[in-house]
Design an enzyme around this catalytic site. Structure first.
Site: not given
Ligand code: 3H9
Length: 689
Positions: A105, A125
């Protein structure tokens, strides 16, 4: 203590370096250090551009998973990501190693990305029951499109760079010095280009319905029972309606909901349980680890051949040994055909197949393996056969070679008794098919030297297996526990349940397959023979009676077209009411009352059976932690990962509840195998579990 984030100025470039070993996880201190460094660089007139780079083996591999069990502390990751995205000075991420989760990210928020060849980049994730929670679901589709973002996030599979057309993720891939290349890149950036590099508005996408449909059918369907992939999909789709900031606010809400879920707690536990299983308490040893390059496998049957496949795929040189030339040819053909089929399916290239086969040497001569570092015996499951092989190996191979048996049940202490190098004998219990199944039980005998165990653990890592150290007992840990699971499935058949109901109850619980379908697939005769050879296990006439009746009427499973089910020529399961009659007659003759059970009662009984056996195994010291037991069940037996494993599941039920249910089952069934250790809860508490 040195700072985890440092800054150096070089030719108007602020080089921000993260150094938080082992994987540069984004702990609170790292987030704070990065945010300060970014903010300072905005104000520093001498800084024209910024590089974020990491020390050690990898760029940031994600948020610090250990922090998820505690209240979040500022600065929060989304705020750091937005600070990067809104920087008025160009920020370049210099990537190497594994750029995962929060690390990815941060990289996506940067204006540019330069990567070392071989870098892995992705958002895994969902494997932790989470969604990317710091902009991943909003930034990635803005870069690669909605369909590709869904594929990457829901499958959780990283991309290895360079990889066209995924190179869109990075602006340059280099195979020389990363910092040097990134500095050169930074020098060529035109400052005016910075703000157009960010897309803050919603993403335009024409065919959302088709994309969503594809995601459900091909990606989400592969993650049955998991909540996070669905949540991730809903978060990604927000990018078509909301600005980046609004999308990230909504994403954060969904992330927190996932982080607080029971599934995420179980998946995070599973992550650390596997790490713990890889680092068992091994007594101090002064000898260095045995380096393993040349491996010999004795026996070219299905198991030996699939172990060979696993090893040649990991770059090892393998000698496949058989005394019978015809068997050897069959084993070699099996490997070659399986590799050709992988080429056809696009899993490996033709060159890769050729390279793997070049590492395989089939032979009928024991002398060819005299200089092997490790021998894995995968011969017929018979104590006398194995003893004979080990005695011969002891005379043939160099004295420091490690001798391993792949036996599933036999006493390796007894096998070791025939050799002089008893301290260099170990069990390497691969699961079938060995080139696919992740689990490797490493079996320590009463003689095994600590350095041999440590060498075997390192070997497991090298061949990409999940190791679990266990001691010697009948069936070791996995198969011994599985026997109690199978025992109850068989008892329920006698008590009036059908194979379909039992299998359905267990797949609804989340098991990859039901126990009776598994038994039909692997062959009912295997366990039958093992029970006949070990009559001391129990004298109870009900023990695996339905399975015994199947074998005695030549119903061995898929291979004979009939077992607990019937099979057509495409191996599809067909219900067969005839088996119910067989079991009913057997129940009547043993005065067992048949009754109806709910699916939940069935799954509870089968799971309690494995929990009880697991605690007994821990008490006996066959394994040193509950985490190792769970690791075995997650990697070898298809236990639903989002439930953590049988021991974690029991802990969530409450050990006092478990004890009460076991006592109730003992009363109901009058079978002593249900009796729990009476101090089960205090024992587990002492174990810190
Ligand atoms: C996330 O980022 C959420 C965000 O979107 C939003 C947040 C708001 N944290 O596996 P190894 C430890 S979620 C803490 O043996 P390898 C690991 O426990 C996260 N610790 O090495 C072990 O410790 P120990 C998304 C971590 O080379 C040591 O590092 N990221 C973390 O075989 C070495 O690990 C992931 O899911 C972590 N994030 O493999 C990545 N990662 O030595 C998870 C590792 O005490 N990690 N540790 O046992 C991995 O996949 C592998 O560890 C990795 C390295 C591929 C990085």
């Amino acid at each position: 203590m040195p700072s985890l984030v440092s800054v150096a100025l070089q030719q108007q470039v602020a080089i921000i370096t993260v150094n938080n070993p082992p994987v540069n996880a984004l702990s609170t201190e790292v987030r704070a250090g990065l945010l300060n460094a970014i903010n300072d660089a905005q104000l520093n007139q001498q800084v024209a551009s910024i590089i974020i780079i990491c020390e050690g083996r990898t760029f940031i591999a994600g948020a610090d998973i250990k922090e998820f069990g505690h209240p979040p502390k500022a600065p929060h990751l989304p705020d750091l990501v937005l600070a990067i995205a809104y920087s008025v000075k160009p920020i370049i991420a210099a990537l190497h190693g594994t750029v995962l989760g929060g690390g990815c990210e941060i990289a996506l928020a940067c204006h540019y990305r330069v990567a070392l060849e071989g870098t892995k980049i992705g958002l895994p994730e969902v494997n932790l029951g989470l969604i990317p929670g710091a902009g991943g679901t909003q930034l990635l589709p803005r870069l690669v499109g909605v369909a590709k973002a869904i594929e990457m996030i829901v499958s959780a599979k990283p991309i290895i760079l360079p990889s066209t057309p995924d190179n869109i993720l990075v602006h340059e891939v280099t195979d020389i010095d990363l910092l040097h290349s990134t500095l050169k890149f930074a020098k060529n950036i035109k400052p005016a280009a910075v703000l157009v590099k960010r897309i803050f508005t919603p993403v335009l996408e024409d065919d959302l319905t088709a994309i969503e449909e594809y995601a459900h059918q091909h990606l989400i369907a592969k993650r049955k029972g998991e909540i996070a992939p669905l949540k991730a999909l809903s978060a990604i789709l927000l990018c078509t309606q909301l600005s980046l900031d609004e999308g990230m606010r909504k994403e954060r809400e969904i992330f927190i909901e996932c982080r607080n879920s029971a599934q995420s707690a179980a998946l995070r536990y599973a992550f650390f349980a596997e790490k713990k299983a890889e680092k068992p308490m091994i007594k101090n040893h002064s000898e260095s680890l045995k380096s393993i390059n040349k491996v010999a496998i004795i026996g070219a049957g299905t198991m030996g051949a699939s172990i060979a496949m696993c090893l040649i795929a990991s770059g090892l040189n393998v000698y496949l040994v058989e005394i019978n030339a015809e068997n050897l040819e069959r084993g070699t053909a099996y490997i070659s055909n399986a590799l050709s089929s992988s080429v056809k399916k696009g899993r490996i290239s033709e060159q890769e197949k050729t390279a793997q086969l070049s590492r395989l040497t089939p032979t009928t001569e024991f002398n060819d393996i005299a200089d092997a570092d490790l021998v894995v015996e995968a011969a017929f499951e018979s104590m006398s056969v194995k003893k004979e092989i080990f005695a011969k190996l002891d005379r043939t191979v160099t004295v420091d070679c490690i001798l391993a048996s792949n036996t599933s049940y036999l006493d390796i202490n007894e096998i070791a008794s025939v050799v002089n190098r008893k301290d260099r004998v170990i069990g390497l219990h691969f699961f079938s098919p060995a080139h696919i199944m992740k689990l490797l039980e490493i079996v320590e005998t009463k003689y095994t030297a600590p350095y041999v165990i440590a060498s075997a653990m390192a070997f497991a890592k090298k061949i990409n297996k999940q190791a679990a150290l266990v001691g010697v007992c009948y069936g070791f840990v996995g198969n011994r526990m599985y026997a109690s699971y199978g025992r109850e499935a068989n008892m329920l058949l006698l008590e009036g349940c059908s194979p379909e109901q039992i299998d359905r109850a267990m797949t609804t619980f989340g098991m990859a397959m039901g126990p009776l379908a598994v038994n039909d697939m692997s062959g009912i005769d295997i366990g039958y023979k093992a029970r006949k050879e070990n009559p001391q296990l129990t004298t109870d006439p009900t023990y695996f009676l339905p399975a015994n009746l199947m074998v005695e009427s030549d119903r061995l499973g898929q291979k004979t077209g009939a077992g607990f089910y019937l099979y057509d020529d495409k191996k599809r399961r067909i219900t067969d009411d005839h088996v119910l009659k067989i079991f009913k007659t057997a129940a009547q003759s043993l005065k067992i009352k048949q009754r109806t059970y709910t699916d939940q009662q069935i799954s509870e009984r089968l799971i309690l059976a494995i929990i009880n056996e697991g605690v007994t195994i821990l008490l006996e010291g066959i394994v040193d932690s509950a985490e190792t037991i769970d690791t075995i069940w997650l990697n070898g037996y298809g236990f639903p990962r989002y439930k953590g494993g049988p021991m974690f599941y029991a802990k969530k039920l409450g050990w006092d509840q478990v004890r009460e249910r076991l006592i109730a089952l003992h009363k109901e069934t009058e079978k002593d195998w249900w009796l729990p250790p009476y101090y089960i809860d205090s024992f587990m508490e002492r174990k810190g579990f």
